[in-house]
Motif scaffolding. Sequence first.
Motif, short mmCIF file in Angstrom:
data_model
loop_
_atom_site.label_atom_id
_atom_site.label_comp_id
_atom_site.label_asym_id
_atom_site.label_seq_id
_atom_site.Cartn_x
_atom_site.Cartn_y
_atom_site.Cartn_z
N GLY A 91 67.01 60.88 100.64
CA GLY A 91 67.61 59.64 100.20
C GLY A 91 67.54 58.48 101.17
O GLY A 91 68.26 57.50 101.01
N TRP A 92 66.67 58.54 102.17
CA TRP A 92 66.56 57.45 103.14
C TRP A 92 65.23 56.72 102.97
O TRP A 92 64.20 57.34 102.78
N ALA A 93 65.27 55.40 103.07
CA ALA A 93 64.06 54.58 103.08
C ALA A 93 64.04 53.81 104.38
O ALA A 93 65.08 53.49 104.95
N THR A 94 62.85 53.51 104.87
CA THR A 94 62.69 52.74 106.10
C THR A 94 61.97 51.44 105.77
O THR A 94 60.94 51.45 105.10
N VAL A 95 62.53 50.34 106.23
CA VAL A 95 61.94 49.02 106.00
C VAL A 95 61.79 48.29 107.33
O VAL A 95 62.44 48.62 108.32
N SER A 96 60.91 47.32 107.34
CA SER A 96 60.70 46.48 108.51
C SER A 96 61.15 45.07 108.17
O SER A 96 60.66 44.48 107.19
N LEU A 97 62.08 44.54 108.95
CA LEU A 97 62.60 43.20 108.71
C LEU A 97 62.44 42.36 109.97
O LEU A 97 62.76 42.81 111.07
N LYS A 98 61.97 41.13 109.80
CA LYS A 98 61.92 40.18 110.91
C LYS A 98 63.30 39.56 111.07
O LYS A 98 64.16 39.69 110.21
N GLY A 99 63.51 38.86 112.17
CA GLY A 99 64.78 38.17 112.38
C GLY A 99 65.02 37.14 111.29
O GLY A 99 64.09 36.42 110.91
N PHE A 100 66.23 37.08 110.80
CA PHE A 100 66.65 36.15 109.76
C PHE A 100 65.80 36.26 108.49
O PHE A 100 65.58 35.27 107.81
N GLN A 101 65.34 37.44 108.17
CA GLN A 101 64.51 37.64 106.98
C GLN A 101 65.31 38.26 105.84
O GLN A 101 66.10 39.17 106.04
N GLY A 102 65.08 37.73 104.65
CA GLY A 102 65.58 38.34 103.44
C GLY A 102 64.41 38.97 102.73
O GLY A 102 63.29 38.45 102.78
N ALA A 103 64.63 40.10 102.07
CA ALA A 103 63.53 40.80 101.39
C ALA A 103 64.05 41.49 100.14
O ALA A 103 65.19 41.94 100.09
N VAL A 104 63.17 41.58 99.15
CA VAL A 104 63.48 42.27 97.91
C VAL A 104 62.37 43.27 97.62
O VAL A 104 61.19 42.93 97.72
N PHE A 105 62.78 44.49 97.29
CA PHE A 105 61.84 45.56 96.93
C PHE A 105 62.18 46.08 95.53
O PHE A 105 63.36 46.22 95.21
N ARG A 106 61.16 46.37 94.75
CA ARG A 106 61.38 47.04 93.46
C ARG A 106 61.24 48.53 93.71
O ARG A 106 60.30 48.97 94.36
#
Length: 108
Positions: A91-106
Amino acid sequence: CALYRTHPALYGQEYDNRCFRWVARQDARYGVLGWLRMSGGEVLLCLANTGPAPLPAYRVCLRSLCRELRLLPVFSTLPGPPAGDAATAEGWATVSLKGFQGAVFRLV
């Protein structure tokens, strides 16, 4: 906004609490907010890195969905698509986010 119009999970059943679920809301260490929006057969993972530090391997618990999933990038507040991998059986997902980034995944 095209993002809003093309993804019914962002607006469908707006006042039904079953269509919204927090997945990261008390992460003071990294300053990330994360939630799921669900409607019309679509599930979106929305994340916001509210701090300046990049998070190259931020883990999100999606255990409540009870299935393995793939994350397909939909939107980023910064140039280039957000990066994410499949949610594991645990049940774990790993994402990469930059500073002050918003992101949406389907989630599929």
